[in-house]
Scaffold this active site. Sequence first.
Site, short mmCIF file in Angstrom:
data_model
loop_
_atom_site.label_atom_id
_atom_site.label_comp_id
_atom_site.label_asym_id
_atom_site.label_seq_id
_atom_site.Cartn_x
_atom_site.Cartn_y
_atom_site.Cartn_z
N ARG A 136 -3.43 -57.43 -14.54
CA ARG A 136 -2.47 -58.09 -13.65
C ARG A 136 -3.10 -58.24 -12.27
NH1 ARG A 136 2.60 -54.24 -14.56
NH2 ARG A 136 0.89 -52.75 -14.48
N ASP A 175 -3.72 -59.42 -8.36
CA ASP A 175 -2.86 -59.46 -7.17
C ASP A 175 -2.74 -60.89 -6.64
OD1 ASP A 175 -2.46 -56.71 -7.21
OD2 ASP A 175 -4.16 -56.30 -5.87
N ARG A 189 -11.49 -54.45 -4.51
CA ARG A 189 -11.54 -54.89 -3.11
C ARG A 189 -11.90 -53.75 -2.16
NH1 ARG A 189 -6.72 -57.54 -1.07
NH2 ARG A 189 -5.39 -56.73 -2.74
#
Length: 273
Positions: free
Chosen positions: A53, A55, A204
């Site tokens: 999933r 972002d 990230r």
Amino acid sequence: MEDTTRLRLGIAYDGAEFSGWALQPGLRTVASEVIRGLELLFRDIADFTVAGRTDAGVHATGQVAHVDVPTEKWEELRERLLWRLRGILPPDVRVVSAEAVDRSFNARFAARWRRYRYRVADAVYGVNPLRRLDTLAWPRTLDVERMHAACQRLLGEHDFVGFCKQREGATTIRELLQYDWARDEDGTAVATVRADAFCHSMVRSLVGAALAVGDGRRDEDWLASILRIGERANDVHVVGPHGLTLVEVDYSDDPADWRERIDLTRRVRTLES
């Protein structure tokens, strides 16, 4: 629901205008668009599950999902499904492949690894305008060889809590299989990050930490030390989502391996297990 067939779907999308993958009331998400398209064609669908999933703002060229659809309708649409979805879905999301698979296939739990790419431009002029939606502009010159060397110290199975936003009841133990930095043909710094799975904001955060090493604000020992702190590292910058793309999700070709992988993935992991 009538007799059903499980489909494995390959999905690509430009994440810029989506509020992530997952369904959210009142928000435009990738899942909501794909489900809408599938329901228009199949009426009834079930067990729509994605490999990862992503972002808000994150892109994908190699996302994978599975869904159960009525067998009779699948036989009718088999040869035309991608074409029909092309006319239904908005231009920033595409179903690029669809195949019937054994019912034991699970897009999320049967995956052996996921591979992401993150693009960073440190050119003095900024980002090539044609790549501005999938490339981060960085204001300092990066030593990509130094970044690559530092990131090799993170490989293996560790508790990556220092790089993750924790979710209640979820483990942060992951096996990082690959973390490479190199420049592509136009000089953009590109990270390739591959792991069995990723926790929230992990990629990230890994990129943000490497950039601090690459532009000289931190040393290689600092990067490795994040694995030992046992909590979220407040000094690790989470870079923006738009430079990140899910490139590939890997599965065995043998359904027997899927079942074994599903059992392994669903276990609550510890560093001793």
